[in-house]
Design a protein around this motif. Structure first.
Motif, PDB file in Angstrom:
ATOM      1  N   SER A 100       0.872  -1.326  -0.058  1.00  0.00           N
ATOM      2  CA  SER A 100       0.047   0.086   0.010  1.00  0.00           C
ATOM      3  C   SER A 100       0.815   1.273   0.024  1.00  0.00           C
ATOM      4  O   SER A 100       0.324   2.271  -0.145  1.00  0.00           O
ATOM      5  N   GLU A 101       2.177   1.027   0.033  1.00  0.00           N
ATOM      6  CA  GLU A 101       3.019   2.286   0.182  1.00  0.00           C
ATOM      7  C   GLU A 101       2.986   3.263  -1.161  1.00  0.00           C
ATOM      8  O   GLU A 101       3.067   2.574  -2.347  1.00  0.00           O
ATOM      9  N   TYR A 106      -4.424   0.775   4.985  1.00  0.00           N
ATOM     10  CA  TYR A 106      -2.752   1.079   4.883  1.00  0.00           C
ATOM     11  C   TYR A 106      -2.265   0.384   6.039  1.00  0.00           C
ATOM     12  O   TYR A 106      -1.150  -0.196   5.766  1.00  0.00           O
ATOM     13  N   VAL A 135       6.465 -13.201   8.996  1.00  0.00           N
ATOM     14  CA  VAL A 135       5.954 -12.482   8.019  1.00  0.00           C
ATOM     15  C   VAL A 135       6.773 -11.930   6.952  1.00  0.00           C
ATOM     16  O   VAL A 135       7.600 -11.362   7.438  1.00  0.00           O
ATOM     17  N   SER A 174      10.659   0.480   0.322  1.00  0.00           N
ATOM     18  CA  SER A 174       9.931  -0.580  -0.620  1.00  0.00           C
ATOM     19  C   SER A 174      10.208  -0.624  -2.259  1.00  0.00           C
ATOM     20  O   SER A 174       9.744  -1.348  -2.863  1.00  0.00           O
TER      21      SER A 174
END
Ligand code: NAD
Length: 441
Positions: free
Chosen positions: A84-85, A168, A206, A326
């Motif tokens: 979502s960045e 987000y 994760v 990212s």
């Protein structure tokens, strides 16, 4: 030309489907891995030097080695596909065009970590991708690469896709786990890290989509060969999603030895800035990382060219450097207004704050309000200092990094472009009709 490990087959028609993927050598890394021991796989990942591709750059092998293994407690792999960045769309590309690369990476990783039930948590806005992933999962299952007793090894693995609701904050790993458990996505305090207490309080790894996809070439070519690509602690290849004022927006795989200048101007990548405009600034790692003006973007503090890798982009720390983050590479040309740009980001972070921590809940709102005022030509000089003060009070004072992510763009914009903020205060009548372009420097 950068070496391609992840996207080498992306152009092949039908690569989304098992049959074509398999014909191109797909799932041979999984076959190889399932003949290894989990410890041997872990060693390969550690040797590769792979760093988390979601943004933090934490060494993947080290994260995996932190996974607690209490007797009788199930462990899980959760793939963070809540990309979502702002400026980041590389995972979308991977999942849309190469879903089997992710599934194969998940199979190898799940085997190594001992996860019999693994998850992909995907952002709600990627509404068409879960179907692609679920189809790939079904195909892999039908071919014996998922399900019970995979390839006769006795290892069972199921993969489930969970759609997020479009927040987000659910990309933050602990908020993601809360959401996956069916609760509101509020971040948890760390420690304990998910590796010890994650999904349903079970040990959980994760990892970002790209990190897990990279496990396939690591096993394929070996960790040692993977580590030879790139430079220093920036090993392997990295996907960069490039956007903004460039001729060729898109997703590029780079080997982290190219310079920022080459990335922006070469035809192999962004192809330069449209209409012969000059470069003003860039945010190289998604909206949360500091914006850097052109002069510092093309050179480090030591006058060396700046390279597209973790170390070089960070050279000089926050004062002059930025972060790989990212890999969401946003280019701004000379016509862009930094105040307006920073205000837009502040609006985003205010909207997306979960509201759990006061400095973030209140501070993001104040920053947005003040920036809006300055941008409209209604600000005072003291507002710039107030803005600086507020961002400092947010940074480091919240449970999760959303607070920092909201503060850093404001801090960097004021640090590098204070004159532009002052111009808005001094020229209220020009604010709505004219941008503070490079001509004013
Ligand atoms: P972090 O540094 O807190 O953690 C990185 C990872 O390492 C986590 O998985 C964490 O659990 C693990 N870890 C760290 N120390 C550990 C320990 N001692 N034991 C076990 N595990 C440990 O960073 P983060 O909060 O996961 O991520 C922040 C980054 O996310 C930002 O830098 C930003 O670039 C990025 N981000 C990306 C997106 C996107 O869409 N891709 C969106 C927002 C932010």
């Amino acid at each position: 030309m950068s070496k391609k490990l992840l996207l080498k087959d992306a152009h092949i028609e039908g690569i989304r489907y098992f049959e074509t993927y398999r014909k191109q050598g797909g799932y041979t890394a999984a076959e190889k891995a399932l003949k290894m021991t989990p410890d041997e796989i872990l060693e390969e990942v550690k040797t590769s030097g792979l760093r988390g591709r979601g943004g933090a750059g934490f060494p993947t092998g080290m994260k995996w080695s932190f996974l607690a293994k209490p007797e009788g407690v199930p462990r899980h792999l959760v793939v963070n596909a809540d990309e979502s960045e702002p400026g980041t769309f590389k995972d979308r590309y991977l999942m849309e065009f190469l879903p089997h690369l992710l599934i194969e990476g998940m199979l190898i990783s799940s085997f190594c970590l001992g996860s019999n039930v693994s998850y992909i948590y995907i952002r709600g806005e990627y509404s068409w991708i879960p179907d692609i992933l679920e189809e790939a999962i079904e195909e892999a299952k039908a071919a014996g690469f998922l399900g019970k007793n995979i390839l006769g090894t006795g290892f069972d693995c199921e993969i489930y896709v969970q759609r997020g609701g479009g927040a987000y904050i659910c990309g933050e790993e602990t908020a993601l786990l809360e959401s996956l458990e069916g609760k509101r996505g509020n971040p948890r305090l760390k420690p304990p890290f998910p590796a010890v207490k994650g999904l349903w309080e079970r040990p959980t790894v994760v990892n970002n989509v790209e990190s897990i996809a990279a496990i396939v070439p690591i096993i394929d070519i070996t960790g040692a060969e993977y580590a030879k690509i790139g430079v220093g602690r920036s090993t392997g290849t990295k996907l960069i999603s490039a956007c903004g004022n460039i001729n060729k927006p898109g997703v590029y795989e780079i080997d982290m030895t190219i310079t920022v200048e080459e990335f922006i101007y070469s035809d192999e990548y962004c192809g330069g800035i449209p209409n012969g405009k000059r470069l003003k600034a860039c945010i190289p790692g998604g909206s949360s990382v500091p914006i850097v003006p052109a002069n510092l973007l093309l050179k480090t503090v030591n006058g060396e060219p700046r390279y597209m890798n973790y170390e070089s982009l960070a050279d000089g720390g926050f004062a002059t450097g930025t972060m790989m983050g990212s890999g969401g590479f946003i280019v701004l040309d000379e016509d862009q207004c930094i105040v307006e740009h920073t205000m837009t980001l502040a609006r985003f972070y205010h909207h997306e704050s979960c509201g759990q921590c006061t400095p973030c809940r209140e501070g993001t709102g104040w920053m947005h309000k003040i920036l809006k005022k300055i941008e409209k030509g209604e600000g005072k000089m003291e507002d710039i200092d107030l803005l600086w003060d507020i961002q400092r009070k947010i940074e480091g004072n919240t449970i999760c990094p959303l607070g920092d992510a909201a503060a850093w763009p404001v801090a960097a914009a004021i640090r590098h472009f204070r004159d532009e903020f002052e111009w808005h205060v001094k020229n209220p009548e020009l604010c709505l009709t004219q941008n503070y372009g490079l001509a004013n420097y």
